[in-house]
Design an enzyme around this catalytic site. Structure first.
Site, PDB file in Angstrom:
ATOM      1  N   CYS A  94       7.091   1.802   1.060  1.00 51.03           N
ATOM      2  CA  CYS A  94       6.571   0.465   1.028  1.00 51.03           C
ATOM      3  C   CYS A  94       7.514  -0.871   0.983  1.00 51.03           C
ATOM      4  O   CYS A  94       8.171  -1.486   1.328  1.00 51.03           O
ATOM      5  CB  CYS A  94       5.801  -0.391  -0.135  1.00 51.03           C
ATOM      6  SG  CYS A  94       3.833   0.581   0.602  1.00 51.03           S
ATOM      7  N   CYS A 143       6.740  -0.910  -5.806  1.00 49.62           N
ATOM      8  CA  CYS A 143       6.661   0.631  -6.233  1.00 49.62           C
ATOM      9  C   CYS A 143       6.067   0.823  -4.336  1.00 49.62           C
ATOM     10  O   CYS A 143       6.162  -0.131  -3.344  1.00 49.62           O
ATOM     11  CB  CYS A 143       5.465   0.561  -6.429  1.00 49.62           C
ATOM     12  SG  CYS A 143       3.624  -0.575  -6.156  1.00 49.62           S
TER      13      CYS A 143
END
Length: 475
Positions: free
Chosen positions: A133, A454
């Protein structure tokens, strides 16, 4: 943290002692809001790398208007629009770096293939990066490194993800059989291989939606994390509502100036805005059933980010180069750090580790940050990180720090919504976070912004950007 989770939530809940989350943007969780003094951050590159501007296609729920597009086609639009918006001719761009997570097999280097489709010169090198991500964060920081080394000056960085059409493979047994059949020299050999096919050969392999190291889906990890930190279902739903309300307000006010229209074949007119933003009610959210841990989990379809298609791109270069080209950059890219933790029990806690590290590297305090842009994978993940950042015990036990960094004040936190509402095309989100951070600094008259996210594998990023004194104002 594994031991704490194994004995239930009592230890973490009794130790952290953090006030419950609020649904509105104006109250603080922990750190008192105060006007930060004017500080300076030392430039470590020798080049004062600047973020000139960023663009993104509208972020759309997968299976909607982008469903028939391939990833390189979405990326092409972002690559075209970043030069159009900044006024930089394509032949001045010296290097392109693009992130993607679920790689389309037909475009083995999507950065290069998308650049060629967008009409960039044949002699413009490009390469693709991936770090789940935070892939477009990696694209940006790789560009910073290339600029700092003196290899290149004018760089486009970005990311793309298309979840509407992901590669699905034959089973390993079928792939092996097909490869052997391709090598077979006689008809008899091919018929013999054909006769060995069994029903199990036809079971496809879908792209992994689980963590490789643990076999657990990120949703399950989010549920366990929320339980460990005592984050209730209501708190998660309230935070999700906040994200959608703030994103809706920002969209209505025209704050999403990074969004560029996309012409999609078969779709009337242009696609012009994100389509996942939906303002609901607490009662409607409360009716939804758990999506992962059933029947007692707290993560639902409404308080988790949804599968999204989209692309982004930004232009970065040394400050002197920007001045020589007559550009007005929006921000300095001041510092960054990458972190990694246990992917089993701390998969989504990277912001708690990245924030104090990047603040220390930049010589700043949490109170110096005017704008916080934090990736929202799950509402429970956000709230667990806020509690972790506000806990001396967590800092001392897991981070080797003497005291907490403190939770960000909510009147500076994701004020234009986040991934829960805007959407999360995996590799495109990092540029979206950076664009929103830079644009919010201008609109809110701030100096420093902190970006953190994250990523799968228990990894994460923290970045500091500073408003540029020549940044154009929004009329």
């Amino acid at each position: 943290m594994m031991a704490c989770m194994a004995v239930g939530n009592g230890l973490l809940r009794s130790t952290l002692k953090v006030s419950p989350v609020i649904s509105g943007p104006a109250r603080c969780l922990s750190v008192a809001s105060s006007a930060p003094g004017k500080k300076s951050v030392v430039d470590k590159t020798g080049k004062n790398v600047v973020f000139v501007d960023g663009v993104r296609t509208p972020f759309l729920q997968s299976g909607t208007d982008y469903a028939k597009l391939m990833p390189h086609e979405l990326a092409k639009n972002a690559l075209l629009e970043i030069t159009r918006k900044t006024g930089i001719p394509q032949d001045l761009v010296e290097y392109i770096i693009y992130g993607t997570v679920i790689q389309e097999v037909k475009t083995s280097n999507i950065a290069r293939d998308a650049a060629l489709c967008a009409g960039y010169p044949l002699n413009t090198p490009a390469h693709t990066v991936t770090m789940a991500c935070i892939s477009s964060n990696v694209a940006i920081t790789t560009g910073i490194g290339l600029i700092a080394s003196g290899a290149f000056e004018i760089i486009v960085a970005g990311g793309v993800e298309t979840m509407s059409d992901v590669p699905i493979r034959h089973s390993r047994k079928m792939r092996s059989l097909m490869l052997r059949a391709n090598k077979a020299k006689t008809l008899a050999q091919k018929l013999q291989l054909l006769a060995s096919i069994r029903p199990g050969h036809f079971v496809p392999e879908l792209p992994a939606v689980s963590e490789f190291s643990s076999g657990e889906t990120m949703g399950h990890s989010g549920d366990r994390l929320a339980a460990a930190f005592g984050v209730t279902r209501k708190e998660q739903d309230d935070y999700a509502l906040r994200s959608h309300k703030l994103a809706h307000e920002a969209q209505q006010k025209g704050y999403f100036t990074d969004v560029v229209p996309v012409k999609v074949p078969g779709v009337d007119g242009f696609v012009e805005k994100d389509n996942g933003i939906r303002v609901s009610t607490p009662e409607q959210l409360a009716k939804l059933k758990p999506a992962f841990v059933k029947p007692h989990g707290t993560v639902t379809a409404a308080n988790a980010s949804f599968l999204t298609d989209g692309a982004s791109a930004c232009l970065i270069m040394p400050e002197e180069k920007a001045k020589s080209l007559g550009l007005k950059p929006k921000a300095y890219l001041r510092d960054f750090v990458y972190v990694s933790q246990d992917p089993v029990d701390q998969l989504l806690l990277s912001p708690s580790y990245a924030v104090p590290k990047v603040l220390e590297r930049a010589g700043l305090q949490a109170s110096d940050i005017d704008v916080w842009e934090v990736h929202e994978a799950f509402a429970g993940q956000i709230l667990a990180n806020l509690k972790a950042m506000d806990s001396d015990w967590f800092a001392q036990t897991y981070m080797g720090r003497s005291s907490k960094v403190g939770a960000p004040p909510m009147d500076r936190f994701n004020l234009w919504g986040g991934s829960l509402s805007i959407g999360h095309p995996f590799a495109a989100t990092g540029v979206r976070l950076t664009s929103h951070a830079a644009n919010r600094l201008i609109r809110e008259d701030g100096q420093f912004a902190l970006i953190t996210a994250c990523a799968a594998g228990g990894q994460g990023v923290g970045m500091i950007v500073e408003r540029h004194p020549d940044a154009p104002s929004f009329k």
